[in-house]
Design a protein around this motif. Structure first.
Motif, PDB file in Angstrom:
ATOM      1  N   ASP A  16      10.875   2.068  -0.647  1.00 23.52           N
ATOM      2  CA  ASP A  16      10.486   0.756  -0.421  1.00 23.52           C
ATOM      3  C   ASP A  16       8.979   0.599  -0.525  1.00 23.52           C
ATOM      4  OD1 ASP A  16      13.141  -0.024  -0.342  1.00 23.52           O
ATOM      5  OD2 ASP A  16      13.335  -0.437   1.978  1.00 23.52           O
ATOM      6  N   ILE A  17       8.179   1.723   0.094  1.00 24.03           N
ATOM      7  CA  ILE A  17       6.664   1.239   0.134  1.00 24.03           C
ATOM      8  C   ILE A  17       6.228   1.672  -1.397  1.00 24.03           C
ATOM      9  CG2 ILE A  17       4.810   2.804   0.763  1.00 24.03           C
ATOM     10  CD1 ILE A  17       5.458   1.257   3.153  1.00 24.03           C
ATOM     11  N   SER A  18       6.971   2.508  -1.893  1.00 25.28           N
ATOM     12  CA  SER A  18       6.659   2.880  -3.612  1.00 25.28           C
ATOM     13  C   SER A  18       7.012   1.429  -4.112  1.00 25.28           C
ATOM     14  CB  SER A  18       7.356   3.877  -4.025  1.00 25.28           C
ATOM     15  OG  SER A  18       7.043   5.075  -3.413  1.00 25.28           O
ATOM     16  N   ALA A  19       8.157   0.895  -3.844  1.00 31.14           N
ATOM     17  CA  ALA A  19       8.681  -0.334  -4.751  1.00 31.14           C
ATOM     18  C   ALA A  19       7.517  -1.500  -4.532  1.00 31.14           C
ATOM     19  CB  ALA A  19      10.182  -0.496  -4.551  1.00 31.14           C
ATOM     20  N   LEU A  20       7.193  -1.596  -3.228  1.00 35.43           N
ATOM     21  CA  LEU A  20       6.315  -2.779  -2.964  1.00 35.43           C
ATOM     22  C   LEU A  20       4.837  -2.388  -3.675  1.00 35.43           C
ATOM     23  CD1 LEU A  20       7.199  -3.304   0.772  1.00 35.43           C
ATOM     24  CD2 LEU A  20       7.536  -4.796  -1.289  1.00 35.43           C
ATOM     25  N   GLY A  21       4.588  -1.282  -3.753  1.00 31.83           N
ATOM     26  CA  GLY A  21       3.296  -0.846  -4.456  1.00 31.83           C
ATOM     27  C   GLY A  21       3.301  -1.053  -5.917  1.00 31.83           C
ATOM     28  N   PHE A  22       4.654  -0.695  -6.399  1.00 30.36           N
ATOM     29  CA  PHE A  22       4.862  -1.154  -8.009  1.00 30.36           C
ATOM     30  C   PHE A  22       4.772  -2.638  -8.389  1.00 30.36           C
ATOM     31  CE2 PHE A  22       7.868  -1.856 -11.222  1.00 30.36           C
ATOM     32  CZ  PHE A  22       7.458  -1.067 -12.219  1.00 30.36           C
ATOM     33  N   LEU A  23       5.369  -3.260  -7.240  1.00 29.88           N
ATOM     34  CA  LEU A  23       5.408  -4.828  -7.550  1.00 29.88           C
ATOM     35  C   LEU A  23       4.075  -5.369  -7.422  1.00 29.88           C
ATOM     36  CD1 LEU A  23       8.954  -5.449  -5.801  1.00 29.88           C
ATOM     37  CD2 LEU A  23       8.326  -5.544  -8.482  1.00 29.88           C
ATOM     38  N   GLY A  24       3.151  -4.740  -6.733  1.00 25.88           N
ATOM     39  CA  GLY A  24       2.019  -5.464  -6.391  1.00 25.88           C
ATOM     40  C   GLY A  24       1.984  -5.916  -5.008  1.00 25.88           C
ATOM     41  N   LEU A  25       2.894  -5.650  -4.346  1.00 23.84           N
ATOM     42  CA  LEU A  25       2.989  -6.327  -2.881  1.00 23.84           C
ATOM     43  C   LEU A  25       2.557  -5.360  -1.602  1.00 23.84           C
ATOM     44  CD1 LEU A  25       6.409  -8.141  -3.441  1.00 23.84           C
ATOM     45  CD2 LEU A  25       4.119  -9.225  -3.686  1.00 23.84           C
ATOM     46  N   GLY A  26       2.338  -3.953  -2.012  1.00 16.98           N
ATOM     47  CA  GLY A  26       1.979  -3.212  -1.144  1.00 16.98           C
ATOM     48  C   GLY A  26       0.581  -2.698  -1.259  1.00 16.98           C
ATOM     49  N   ALA A  27       0.158  -1.522  -1.189  1.00 16.22           N
ATOM     50  CA  ALA A  27      -1.063  -1.050  -1.348  1.00 16.22           C
ATOM     51  C   ALA A  27      -1.926  -1.512  -2.577  1.00 16.22           C
ATOM     52  CB  ALA A  27      -1.034   0.482  -1.238  1.00 16.22           C
ATOM     53  N   ARG A  28      -2.768  -1.968  -2.512  1.00 20.18           N
ATOM     54  CA  ARG A  28      -3.626  -2.542  -3.772  1.00 20.18           C
ATOM     55  C   ARG A  28      -4.509  -1.553  -4.243  1.00 20.18           C
ATOM     56  NH1 ARG A  28      -3.042  -7.873  -3.548  1.00 20.18           N
ATOM     57  NH2 ARG A  28      -3.551  -7.654  -5.805  1.00 20.18           N
ATOM     58  N   LEU A  29      -4.697  -1.714  -5.591  1.00 27.05           N
ATOM     59  CA  LEU A  29      -5.700  -0.815  -6.569  1.00 27.05           C
ATOM     60  C   LEU A  29      -7.170  -0.936  -5.740  1.00 27.05           C
ATOM     61  CD1 LEU A  29      -4.568  -1.651  -9.958  1.00 27.05           C
ATOM     62  CD2 LEU A  29      -4.186   0.550  -8.719  1.00 27.05           C
ATOM     63  N   PRO A  30      -7.903   0.181  -5.673  1.00 27.64           N
ATOM     64  CA  PRO A  30      -7.700   1.382  -6.326  1.00 27.64           C
ATOM     65  C   PRO A  30      -7.150   2.308  -5.615  1.00 27.64           C
ATOM     66  CG  PRO A  30      -9.892   1.339  -5.585  1.00 27.64           C
ATOM     67  CD  PRO A  30      -9.362  -0.024  -5.319  1.00 27.64           C
ATOM     68  N   SER A  31      -6.085   1.935  -4.456  1.00 29.27           N
ATOM     69  CA  SER A  31      -5.361   2.717  -3.767  1.00 29.27           C
ATOM     70  C   SER A  31      -4.411   3.815  -4.395  1.00 29.27           C
ATOM     71  CB  SER A  31      -4.603   2.288  -2.604  1.00 29.27           C
ATOM     72  OG  SER A  31      -3.649   2.970  -2.153  1.00 29.27           O
ATOM     73  N   PRO A  32      -4.663   5.071  -4.156  1.00 28.37           N
ATOM     74  CA  PRO A  32      -3.798   6.223  -4.930  1.00 28.37           C
ATOM     75  C   PRO A  32      -2.357   6.189  -4.661  1.00 28.37           C
ATOM     76  CG  PRO A  32      -5.118   7.403  -3.098  1.00 28.37           C
ATOM     77  CD  PRO A  32      -5.309   5.966  -3.148  1.00 28.37           C
ATOM     78  N   GLU A  33      -1.663   5.174  -3.909  1.00 29.48           N
ATOM     79  CA  GLU A  33      -0.422   5.257  -3.338  1.00 29.48           C
ATOM     80  C   GLU A  33       0.575   5.558  -4.698  1.00 29.48           C
ATOM     81  OE1 GLU A  33       3.358   3.955  -2.961  1.00 29.48           O
ATOM     82  OE2 GLU A  33       2.278   2.621  -3.586  1.00 29.48           O
ATOM     83  N   TRP A  34       1.542   6.258  -4.658  1.00 30.28           N
ATOM     84  CA  TRP A  34       2.327   6.721  -5.828  1.00 30.28           C
ATOM     85  C   TRP A  34       2.955   5.582  -6.430  1.00 30.28           C
ATOM     86  CZ3 TRP A  34       4.966  11.308  -3.363  1.00 30.28           C
ATOM     87  CH2 TRP A  34       3.935  12.313  -2.997  1.00 30.28           C
ATOM     88  N   GLY A  35       3.398   4.413  -5.631  1.00 30.95           N
ATOM     89  CA  GLY A  35       4.111   3.295  -6.356  1.00 30.95           C
ATOM     90  C   GLY A  35       3.033   2.497  -7.093  1.00 30.95           C
ATOM     91  N   THR A  36       1.796   2.209  -6.423  1.00 30.96           N
ATOM     92  CA  THR A  36       0.743   1.741  -6.921  1.00 30.96           C
ATOM     93  C   THR A  36       0.470   2.171  -8.456  1.00 30.96           C
ATOM     94  OG1 THR A  36      -0.115   0.669  -4.902  1.00 30.96           O
ATOM     95  CG2 THR A  36      -1.423   0.499  -6.741  1.00 30.96           C
TER      96      THR A  36
END
Length: 296
Positions: A230-250
């Motif tokens: 879920d953390i990765s999916a939210l980052g993938f959708l732009g709803l979690g960690a924001r760039l330039p964060s190195p979170e894997w989904g982002t």
């Protein structure tokens, strides 16, 4: 000292030794154990192991393939992205915002679930019914959808994603604990202990929890896997960690448009997420099987 307490203290060391012996001989469990230890270590020291800064750009090496490719460079083992940033450095530094944030959210969910699930499972009447109906409503929504609804009110950020995952996972863990305790409450030894006047806290601590431990461990690891997803999916959708964060989904979401030009920028973070979830599930199932074997 009561006889039942002495009996438990004598049996636990033997049960633990049998469980550890079974766990140590389980190949898949040991793979999950060592792999999870490495992942937890990367959460702590991954940022320091990165050969370059997560935002350091090498303009002359944009979209460089991994080093094993014919056009790769050994200085950038996993290649670079479209901005010339080292992917190995970003993946190492991204272990903490991906795995660490999911672990924190799962731990808080487990604490809340233990309090609410124990209260609902050990009691009857209005309190138990209220918690039970609330769980039915919360579980009607998938965890990721519930997390997206929370993010829609709070706004996108990694901290809000952690809060959303915590809220989404808690009903699932409460339901598991509630059902496990309810099932144990109908067992003969629990009924006998209640007739002997054992307090609910002592009954939960000394009798019920040791018997439902395999269920709790399996559910915790499963929820941790869901939290990472879920953390990765939210980052993938732009709803979690924001760039330039190195979170894997982002990283995965930012590189999606490069899938045909530079597929390694998509495959590597996706493989990191997949392997992490696989290792945690192997560890959880291995612990569950070992505990089951140890108590028999």
């Amino acid at each position: 000292m009561p006889i039942d307490k002495i009996y438990q203290e004598e049996q636990l060391p033997g049960a633990f030794r049998r469980a550890w012996h079974f766990f140590y001989r389980d190949t898949s469990a040991m793979v999950g154990f060592y792999g999870t230890c490495v992942l937890l270590l990367l959460c702590i020291v991954g940022h320091f192991l990165a050969p370059y800064g997560i935002d350091q750009q090498f303009i002359s090496y944009q979209l460089l393939p991994p080093s094993w490719s014919h056009y790769g460079d050994v200085s950038f083992f996993l290649g670079t992205d479209d901005l010339g940033r080292d992917l190995l450095s970003r993946l190492l530094a991204g272990a903490m915002p991906t795995i660490g944030s999911a672990l924190i959210a799962t731990l808080f969910s487990a604490i809340c679930a233990f309090l609410l699930g124990s209260l609902a499972g050990m009691t009857r009447g209005l309190r138990s019914a209220t918690i039970n109906h609330f769980l039915d409503i919360a579980l009607a929504l998938p965890s990721l959808l519930l997390a997206i609804i929370v993010i829609a009110f709070l706004g996108p950020s990694l901290w809000h994603a952690m809060l959303a995952v915590w809220i989404a996972l808690t009903p699932r863990m409460v339901r598991t604990l509630y059902l496990a305790i309810r099932e144990e409450m109908n067992e003969g030894y629990v009924v006998a202990a209640r007739l002997d006047g054992v307090s609910p806290i002592s009954l939960l601590k000394g009798t019920i929890l040791p018997n439902i431990l395999p269920v709790l461990v399996s559910d915790f690891t499963r929820c941790l896997s869901i939290a990472i997803f879920d953390i990765s999916a939210l980052g993938f959708l732009g709803l979690g960690a924001r760039l330039p964060s190195p979170e894997w989904g982002t990283i995965l979401g930012d590189s999606l448009e490069l899938v045909y030009v530079a597929p390694w920028t998509v495959m590597l973070p996706g493989a990191a997420i997949m392997c992490t979830i696989l290792l945690i599930n192997l560890l959880g199932e291995g612990i569950r099987r070992a505990i089951d074997a140890g108590v028999k």
